[in-house]
Design an enzyme around this catalytic site. Structure first.
Site, PDB file in Angstrom:
ATOM      1  N   ASP A   1     -34.587 -35.932 -39.967  1.00  0.00           N
ATOM      2  CA  ASP A   1     -33.872 -35.941 -41.246  1.00  0.00           C
ATOM      3  C   ASP A   1     -32.503 -36.607 -41.124  1.00  0.00           C
ATOM      4  OD1 ASP A   1     -33.158 -33.861 -39.564  1.00  0.00           O
ATOM      5  OD2 ASP A   1     -33.202 -32.302 -41.098  1.00  0.00           O
TER       6      ASP A   1
HETATM    7  C1  LIG Z   1     -12.512 -28.869 -40.222  1.00  0.00           C
HETATM    8  C2  LIG Z   1     -13.860 -29.309 -39.742  1.00  0.00           C
HETATM    9  C3  LIG Z   1     -14.758 -28.187 -39.379  1.00  0.00           C
HETATM   10  C4  LIG Z   1     -16.101 -28.631 -38.985  1.00  0.00           C
HETATM   11  C5  LIG Z   1     -16.888 -27.492 -38.637  1.00  0.00           C
HETATM   12  C6  LIG Z   1     -18.336 -27.702 -38.545  1.00  0.00           C
HETATM   13  C7  LIG Z   1     -18.973 -26.396 -38.553  1.00  0.00           C
HETATM   14  C8  LIG Z   1     -20.453 -26.438 -38.736  1.00  0.00           C
HETATM   15  C9  LIG Z   1     -20.895 -25.111 -39.157  1.00  0.00           C
HETATM   16  C10 LIG Z   1     -22.070 -24.877 -39.718  1.00  0.00           C
HETATM   17  C11 LIG Z   1     -23.161 -25.843 -39.756  1.00  0.00           C
HETATM   18  C12 LIG Z   1     -23.611 -26.282 -41.079  1.00  0.00           C
HETATM   19  C13 LIG Z   1     -24.170 -27.670 -40.932  1.00  0.00           C
HETATM   20  C14 LIG Z   1     -24.815 -28.170 -42.122  1.00  0.00           C
HETATM   21  C15 LIG Z   1     -26.248 -28.583 -42.009  1.00  0.00           C
HETATM   22  C16 LIG Z   1     -26.868 -28.634 -40.676  1.00  0.00           C
HETATM   23  C17 LIG Z   1     -28.217 -27.998 -40.591  1.00  0.00           C
HETATM   24  C18 LIG Z   1     -28.950 -28.541 -39.388  1.00  0.00           C
HETATM   25  O1  LIG Z   1     -28.461 -28.456 -38.303  1.00  0.00           O
HETATM   26  N1  LIG Z   1     -30.110 -29.108 -39.625  1.00  0.00           N
HETATM   27  C19 LIG Z   1     -30.845 -29.755 -38.578  1.00  0.00           C
HETATM   28  C20 LIG Z   1     -32.247 -29.208 -38.496  1.00  0.00           C
HETATM   29  O2  LIG Z   1     -32.978 -29.432 -39.669  1.00  0.00           O
HETATM   30  C21 LIG Z   1     -34.365 -29.212 -39.520  1.00  0.00           C
HETATM   31  O3  LIG Z   1     -34.745 -29.946 -38.382  1.00  0.00           O
HETATM   32  C22 LIG Z   1     -36.085 -30.164 -38.168  1.00  0.00           C
HETATM   33  C23 LIG Z   1     -36.646 -30.813 -39.386  1.00  0.00           C
HETATM   34  O4  LIG Z   1     -37.907 -31.196 -39.226  1.00  0.00           O
HETATM   35  C24 LIG Z   1     -36.502 -29.874 -40.489  1.00  0.00           C
HETATM   36  O5  LIG Z   1     -37.122 -30.380 -41.614  1.00  0.00           O
HETATM   37  C25 LIG Z   1     -35.039 -29.740 -40.742  1.00  0.00           C
HETATM   38  O6  LIG Z   1     -34.766 -28.934 -41.827  1.00  0.00           O
HETATM   39  C26 LIG Z   1     -30.836 -31.211 -38.905  1.00  0.00           C
HETATM   40  O7  LIG Z   1     -31.774 -31.896 -38.140  1.00  0.00           O
HETATM   41  C27 LIG Z   1     -29.483 -31.753 -38.581  1.00  0.00           C
HETATM   42  C28 LIG Z   1     -28.804 -32.403 -39.446  1.00  0.00           C
HETATM   43  C29 LIG Z   1     -27.462 -32.921 -39.076  1.00  0.00           C
HETATM   44  C30 LIG Z   1     -26.414 -32.081 -39.599  1.00  0.00           C
HETATM   45  C31 LIG Z   1     -25.057 -32.641 -39.328  1.00  0.00           C
HETATM   46  C32 LIG Z   1     -24.027 -31.661 -39.741  1.00  0.00           C
HETATM   47  C33 LIG Z   1     -22.693 -32.290 -39.753  1.00  0.00           C
HETATM   48  C34 LIG Z   1     -21.662 -31.299 -40.136  1.00  0.00           C
HETATM   49  C35 LIG Z   1     -20.374 -32.003 -40.258  1.00  0.00           C
HETATM   50  C36 LIG Z   1     -19.328 -31.064 -40.682  1.00  0.00           C
HETATM   51  C37 LIG Z   1     -18.054 -31.737 -41.034  1.00  0.00           C
HETATM   52  C38 LIG Z   1     -17.405 -31.040 -42.141  1.00  0.00           C
HETATM   53  C39 LIG Z   1     -16.176 -31.753 -42.575  1.00  0.00           C
HETATM   54  C40 LIG Z   1     -15.983 -31.650 -44.018  1.00  0.00           C
HETATM   55  C41 LIG Z   1     -14.806 -32.383 -44.505  1.00  0.00           C
END
Ligand SMILES: CCCCCCCC/C=C\CCCCCCCC(=O)N[C@@H](CO[C@@H]1OC[C@@H](O)[C@H](O)[C@H]1O)[C@H](O)/C=C/CCCCCCCCCCCCC
Ligand code: UDP
Length: 427
Positions: free
Chosen positions: A243
């Site tokens: 994804d």
């Molecule tokens: C001041 C900055 C602080 C930053 C702190 C970050 C803290 C993060 C805390 C919580 C996490 C929430 C993240 C959001 C979504 C991620 C969910 C995830 O990990 N999904 C993964 C898995 O999904 C399944 O995988 C298998 C697939 O087949 C399934 O269908 C899926 O559902 C997914 O693969 C990963 C996605 C990437 C996520 C990247 C998250 C980036 C977060 C960035 C945060 C920055 C915030 C800044 C805002 C200004």
């Protein structure tokens, strides 16, 4: 030479203290922005356009299924009753013996007017079993718009129309924010507290500033965007987090990625232990793809950020701040913000008490730093009976099953083969 009161150690602590307070202020802004945004954006009904002018395009819905998830019948049924004029359901099963085929067949019989097909023999295109599974439907899809929709998600009747309406000319992908269907039970409150709190805050704000955080549990995209790639969707099967890379690719082609007005309603009846294992698996995926963000994760949680800020205040104003009082106020403010955010992610009032929310929230707050720790301690990733090893960057290879996983898979298969248990789970 610095004077003793300005030693390097002191300057380092001073910078850390100021940095901690700035970080905390950043987190507070994220919280407030997410609360307001969720209130204004979620469940906003787009005006139905003139039925003549509004010729909605067809959508092929890919439903990868493996085994029986809780409430699978009720969840799948919602896809047969969508308020949308032209769509097909492509059920992708991992084998012809999969017990879930009985559920799918029953539904197809009940709704003969819905265009639905079942596929039961995935090819081994890649390491990602979900992608292998979906390729069966991907190759036969009638329409250019494809919706990937996980088995445990329930769809509101109007949600597909909303997603299509969000798909403007410059938009390549529309995704739903993971949230939870409201069902009875404390585990459901825990899921709502997590997906409506920490998760929603990050998901909403990252999306607002254009950071890729798309999860593939419910996302609509144009199949034609994948035309330049060898194998189309199969290209992303080299990653377990297909994804993340799919969404990154859509962006790299110059398209926007937009959030739907309706969150994805995951089935909330999974146990707290299963939720933990799932979140740990996700952290492992994020650690492989975006390790710098994962380093920040524990500090962006309530407890650690509260401790950090309490220390910073005590350092900067040694006799001016009662750190215990500060920590308590910090936790209460965080709890209130998470509660408001969660309510804004819901269509109707919370069906559980505030006390239940407080207990669930405390559990999540204590669980989060432990999850990050556990994810760093174990290297392999287990997913539906398979084991994988993630390389830096996210490329994945499958590992041979360990005895316990193989035994659990065999037991599940034996249970599926038992006609008595098949009857029990079919409806
Ligand atoms: C001041 C900055 C602080 C930053 C702190 C970050 C803290 C993060 C805390 C919580 C996490 C929430 C993240 C959001 C979504 C991620 C969910 C995830 O990990 N999904 C993964 C898995 O999904 C399944 O995988 C298998 C697939 O087949 C399934 O269908 C899926 O559902 C997914 O693969 C990963 C996605 C990437 C996520 C990247 C998250 C980036 C977060 C960035 C945060 C920055 C915030 C800044 C805002 C200004
Ligand atoms: O080996 C697998 C594992 C998962 N899936 C499908 O992938 C989707 C997501 O699976 P799961 O809910 O386990 O993933 P999570 O959301 O927990 O990451 C579901 O539709 C599963 O049926 C699949 O087809 N084969």
């Amino acid at each position: 030479m610095l004077p003793p009161q300005l030693s390097y150690a002191y300057l380092a602590q001073l910078s850390l203290a100021v940095g901690a307070l700035v970080f905390l202020a950043g987190l507070a802004v994220l919280h407030l922005v997410a609360i307001v945004w969720a209130r204004l954006y979620f469940y906003r009904r787009l005006e139905p356009l003139d039925p003549e002018a509004d010729r909605l395009p067809g959508v092929s819905i890919l439903k990868p299924l493996v085994g029986i998830d809780k409430n699978v019948y009720a969840n799948l049924e919602t896809y047969f009753t969508l308020e949308y004029p032209r769509y097909e359901l492509l059920f992708c099963l991992e084998s012809s013996e999969d017990i879930v085929s009985m559920v799918v067949d029953t539904l197809i019989e009940k709704y003969p007017h819905v265009d639905a097909r079942v596929f039961k023999s995935p090819q081994q295109h890649s390491v990602n079993p979900k992608v292998n599974n979906m390729m069966q439907g991907f190759e036969c899809a009638k329409y250019d718009l494809l919706l990937i929709s996980d088995s445990g998600v329930r769809m509101l009747p109007q949600a597909l129309a909303d997603m299509v309406r969000c798909m403007g000319r410059d938009v390549g992908m529309v995704h739903q924010m993971p949230f939870t269907e409201q069902r009875p039970g404390f585990h459901n409150v825990v899921q709502s507290a997590y997906f409506g709190g920490t998760h929603a805050k990050v998901y909403i704000t990252a999306n607002l500033v254009g950071i890729n955080c798309t999860t593939g549990m419910s996302c609509l995209f144009r199949k034609s965007i994948l035309d330049p790639l060898p194998g189309g969707l199969a290209y992303f099967g080299r990653y377990l987090a297909e994804d993340f890379f799919l969404s990154q690719y859509v962006r790299s082609r110059g398209f926007r990625v937009v959030l739907s007005h309706y969150p994805a309603l995951q089935d909330g009846s999974t146990s707290v232990g299963n939720l933990r294992r799932r979140l740990i698996r996700w952290i492992k995926l994020r650690s492989a793809m975006i390790p710098h963000v994962v380093l920040l994760e524990p500090f962006s949680d309530c407890l650690l950020s509260g401790l950090m800020a309490a220390w910073a205040l005590a350092f900067l104003w040694p006799s001016g701040v009662n750190v215990y009082a500060y920590f308590l106020i910090h936790c209460l403010a965080w709890l209130l913000c998470d509660y408001l955010l969660m309510l804004n992610c819901m269509e109707s009032p919370a069906p559980f008490s505030r006390l239940a929310f407080v207990c669930a929230w405390l559990l999540c707050a204590c669980m989060s730093p432990l999850n990050v720790l556990c994810a760093q301690c174990q290297r392999g990733v287990e997913w539906r009976g398979r084991r994988f090893r993630l390389e830096w960057g996210g490329v994945t290879r499958e590992l041979p099953p360990v005895a316990s996983v193989a035994a659990a898979t065999a037991a599940a298969a034996a249970e599926s083969a038992d006609p008595a248990s098949q009857k029990k789970v079919a409806i």
